[in-house]
Design an enzyme around this catalytic site. Sequence first.
Site, short mmCIF file in Angstrom:
data_model
loop_
_atom_site.label_atom_id
_atom_site.label_comp_id
_atom_site.label_asym_id
_atom_site.label_seq_id
_atom_site.Cartn_x
_atom_site.Cartn_y
_atom_site.Cartn_z
N GLY A 275 0.84 -1.20 0.00
CA GLY A 275 0.00 0.00 0.00
C GLY A 275 0.87 1.24 0.00
N CYS A 344 -11.07 22.28 16.56
CA CYS A 344 -11.13 22.53 18.00
C CYS A 344 -10.70 21.31 18.80
CB CYS A 344 -12.54 22.96 18.38
SG CYS A 344 -13.02 24.42 17.47
#
Length: 446
Positions: A275, A344
């Site tokens: 991969g 956040c």
Amino acid sequence: MNHFQRKGGVLLAEDLPVEALAERYGTPLYVYSTATLTRHWKVLHRSLAGIRHVVCYAVKANSNLAVLGLFARLGSGFDIVSGGELFRVLRAGGDPRKVVFSGVGKTDEEIAFALEAGVRVLNVESAPELARISIVARRMGRRAPIALRVNPDVDPRTHPYISTGLRDNKFGVSVDDARRLYPLAAKDPALEVKGIACHIGSQITTVRPFLDAIDRVLALAKDLGRQGIRFAHLDVGGGLGITYKDEAPPHPDEYGAAIRKALARFPGEVLLEPGRVLVGNAGILATKVLYVKRSGRKTFVVVDAAMNDLVRPSYYGAHHEIELAGAAREGGREITADVVGPICESSDFLAKRRRMPEPQPGDVLVVRSAGAYGFAMSSNYNTRPRAAEVLVDGRRVHVARRRESWADLVRGERTLPAPKARAGQAGPAVRRRARRQALPASRRIG
Ligand SMILES: *Cc1c(COP(=O)(O)O)cnc(C)c1O
């Protein structure tokens, strides 16, 4: 080797300046290089020249249809871990007869889809899964081609989150279980034993763990061979690492040569599931500087890409090189800064305590080696549209995925139906009045 190089001080993606791509397609932007993807695939393929083999690209690293289609044209097979990935491979023109289906939690629907599509083999990861596959195949009047993913219990010396071949990992079956399960599978008319597989982890930077794993799997295959169980293929998995910073993983040629040697006497076909090594350094993430913020003793470079776009730094503590896309400013200062996104969460960073030329708002920064487990792991957290992806080929650009719109963000969601007043219940006017009265006088409006 990759085709993101500097020329006249500016970073190019093949023949195009990354800054111009960022300007044209917006940021955050994933940019992939066709020449690099092609080269990586061919180098790995050639490293096994002389033995029968199939390179089965691990789709989860980067599952964009354009990337899959490119590999499919080169003749690649695919390693998938979900029905969704099989859907993608078929969409991209991949050959199902070169697909291996891995994963510990295949559902009945996914098993049926894979059998229907005619995949080459299902890599089975537990006894109950083997039983399920048998039931589904029998119900469909088919024989399911299977291999057991054996857990050779070797330590790949990589990050714990990406070690998969240790005894206590959730993946694969132990050598002892495999010894017990193969004879059962061989006797089951709904199953067809095709091969034996392993995959020990990711970002592995020496050849040794691969060879240890192959030795153990091969010894098991020989034992089972004496009981009349034959394997048409041996799947060595993926996991070859890349250079993010200063790692020195073996070159694919060295890796291929080692595998060829270890499997010289194995009569069947060799499958690989690479991969990261194919796509990692074939992609970058371009992001724009929004602010340079000083806070106490710290400096933060706030950019428009965040952990939802590239989670590897915050999830794995991964290092990605970051550089300016354009030319360095003459006489510019060097700073030490955290490169952070707008999300956040304090874990939202792309780099920590990084020495870099002081950027200005509007500058384009490039996060290197972002082609693997970058976009594929991205999310909409903080209701952020996912980035666009482009595939560069020389001077040509193919938009492989357009930037998500705000409408895309709420697709499939529905607000509650408007509340209806029922007999005996207060109507909306009454409820409005009640709400107003419940507020403290100082906050009452109207
Ligand atoms: C993730 C995965 C791969 C690919 O791993 P890389 O480290 O990206 O090469 C191969 N096989 C299986 C079963 C996987 O889960």
